[in-house]
Design an enzyme around this catalytic site. Structure first.
Site, short mmCIF file in Angstrom:
data_model
loop_
_atom_site.label_atom_id
_atom_site.label_comp_id
_atom_site.label_asym_id
_atom_site.label_seq_id
_atom_site.Cartn_x
_atom_site.Cartn_y
_atom_site.Cartn_z
N LYS A 279 0.81 -1.27 -0.18
CA LYS A 279 -0.08 -0.17 -0.01
C LYS A 279 0.94 0.56 0.07
CE LYS A 279 -3.19 3.25 1.46
NZ LYS A 279 -2.29 4.70 1.07
N GLU B 97 8.69 1.48 11.70
CA GLU B 97 9.56 2.21 11.56
C GLU B 97 8.94 3.49 11.68
OE1 GLU B 97 11.91 5.28 10.73
OE2 GLU B 97 11.50 4.08 8.99
N CYS C 219 13.00 10.14 8.15
CA CYS C 219 12.70 10.74 9.14
C CYS C 219 13.97 9.94 10.54
CB CYS C 219 12.55 8.80 9.81
SG CYS C 219 12.95 7.04 8.76
N GLU D 167 8.93 16.70 15.39
CA GLU D 167 10.00 16.18 14.46
C GLU D 167 8.89 16.57 13.77
OE1 GLU D 167 10.60 12.03 11.48
OE2 GLU D 167 8.73 12.43 12.71
#
Length: 497
Positions: A191, A266, A301, A399
């Site tokens: 996906k 993750e 990330c 973040e």
């Protein structure tokens, strides 16, 4: 060479034919209810393709196809060398179509063509090759047992694996999931993010051409609904996800509400990059610090978004950093000379600009801070550097996923380690020092899944496991550890007498 010519890539883009349908059971197909969405390029806002918006019907059909293929053994039942040969053919086809795939990746995600051509596409092919080569070299064990027994410990494919992947490295992050899952003998449901689905859709045809049987590799484009349905589906055995921590928490809840499927996550990061006063090469460290946050528009990330600089060298180091930041001026992503491309979409652009506005309140702007190239119709932001008063600033804790750096001063190594570890995340970290003992002690103290010493974001090969501590997730991508997580351990005991 053509690949270094801006005009060449513009011509290729104009002539490109783009597939936007889902790939289920070995065939491209539209969504049953006719749902679709426009895939927009962050480069200029134009529509690249109309893409199938998959829902419950497509998810159920893909899961059924994957399950049928798994139970029939058309993939897991092949000899290891046969699966290896097919995956190697697939990797070779990806390399053969590298220009097309790099172009799709750049148009879809805004990444510079120089990066998609040199990193994303060859990296995905290499990942498939690496796990293909591991297939016929990974075995089980004979366990110590009583003399009247033979004890075998073997690994078997887990079954139907869903891979829900992000938009920042669409093809590469997908390969980190599907390559080990397929190598282990599973069926896969990929996906891709609705923000960058095109390369995933394209490689499905290449997988079929390479010889991967129908139902073994399926692609389900769409917004959040296919991912949610896959996480809740009782016939999905494992879900591997890369994305935000908030969505990762939801996926774990969905797994608990359904069949306790294995979940590998993750997630986010706010990675510290520590520059000690005995840093062996300030110029190299400054260039690495700039790349750590501005490469891929900061949409990483592992981005080194917290720069911790010792007070004794701060002034000198920041001068070098500001100079290094100059080479990341945003440009047209199809220009091979461009080092920084476009932010993925309007929503992410607004998020980044919102943090820049916050940074003007919390800290001192040292560089950048503006939206640029607005006449292009795309989403571009200057590389931006703020000095903040301390680690409690939101700019230093949250973040951003954009080209915004928070600089923090410190006085001792102990203080730097405390600042670095004071985070809900623990994905990556770096320390720069000429002292070997300091390097080792700092690496041990840093609570992160990857620690770089005197470098940043090095180690692009597949031998190093990738993942994080704390709310950066669980499990690991890359390495043989990734291959293991798509298998179940089985103990078999045979009585001899």
């Amino acid at each position: 060479m053509q690949q270094h010519d801006f005009a060449y890539w513009q011509q290729q883009a104009a002539a490109l034919s783009i597939e936007g349908r889902a790939f289920i059971g070995g065939e491209y197909c539209q969504a049953a209810a006719g749902g679709s969405f426009a895939c927009l390029s962050p480069i200029d806002g134009r529509t690249l393709a109309t893409v199938a918006d998959c829902g419950a019907a497509e998810v159920d059909a893909a899961v059924a196809a994957a399950r049928a293929a798994f139970e029939a053994g058309v993939w897991r039942g092949l000899n290891p060398r046969q699966r290896k040969a097919v995956l190697l053919r697939w990797a070779a086809l990806i390399r053969e179509h590298r220009h097309e795939l790099a172009l799709l990746e750049t148009l879809d995600s805004g990444k510079p063509i120089a990066d998609t051509l040199s990193v994303d596409v060859p990296g995905a092919a290499y990942c498939i090759e690496w796990f293909a080569e591991a297939i016929d070299k990974s075995g089980g064990e004979v366990a110590p047992a009583d003399q009247h027994l033979v004890g075998l410990v073997t690994r078997e494919p887990i079954g139907v694996v869903a891979a829900v992947v992000p938009w920042n490295f669409p093809l590469l992050m997908a390969a980190w999931k599907f390559a080990p899952a397929l190598a282990a003998g599973n069926s896969v449901l990929l996906k891709p993010s609705e923000k960058s689905p095109l390369s995933a859709i394209r490689i499905a045809a290449l997988a079929q051409e390479a010889g991967i049987p129908a139902g073994v590799f399926n692609v389900l484009p769409g917004a959040g609904e296919p991912g949610r349905l896959l996480a809740l589906h009782p016939d999905v055995d494992c879900l591997a996800f890369t994305g935000s921590t908030a969505v990762g928490k939801l996926i774990m809840q969905y797994a608990g509400q359904s069949n306790l499927k294995r979940v590998w996550l993750e997630l986010g990061g706010k990675s510290p990059n520590i520059i000690l006063p005995d840093c062996p090469d300030l110029d190299r460290a400054a260039n690495a610090a700039a790349s750590a946050i501005f490469y891929n528009m900061g949409e990483m990330c592992t981005a080194g978004s917290r720069l911790l600089v010792h007070r004794d060298i701060k002034a000198v180091f920041l001068d070098k950093l500001l100079s290094a930041a100059q080479r990341f001026a945003p440009g047209h992503p199809l220009d091979p000379a461009t080092a920084m491309g476009a932010i993925i979409d309007r929503q992410q652009l607004e998020r980044v600009l919102g943090y820049i506005a916050l940074g003007r309140e919390e800290g001192r702007l040292l560089h950048g801070g503006a939206q640029v190239r607005q006449d292009s119709g795309g989403h571009y932001v200057q590389p931006t550097i703020f000095e903040v008063a301390g680690p409690q600033a939101r700019l230093a804790r949250e973040e951003i996923f954009g080209p915004v750096l928070a600089v923090i001063s410190f006085g001792t190594l102990e203080e730097a380690i405390a600042i670095a570890n004071d985070s809900e995340y623990g994905l990556a970290a770096a320390v720069w020092t000429a002292d070997l003992a300091t390097a080792h002690s700092a690496a041990r103290a840093l609570r992160a899944g990857t620690v770089w010493v005197n470098c940043y974001d090095e180690g692009g090969d597949m031998n190093f496991p990738f993942g994080g501590f704390k709310q950066s997730g669980n499990g690991r991508d890359k390495s043989l550890h990734a291959l293991e997580k798509y298998t179940e351990l089985k103990s078999t005991l045979l009585r001899l007498r």
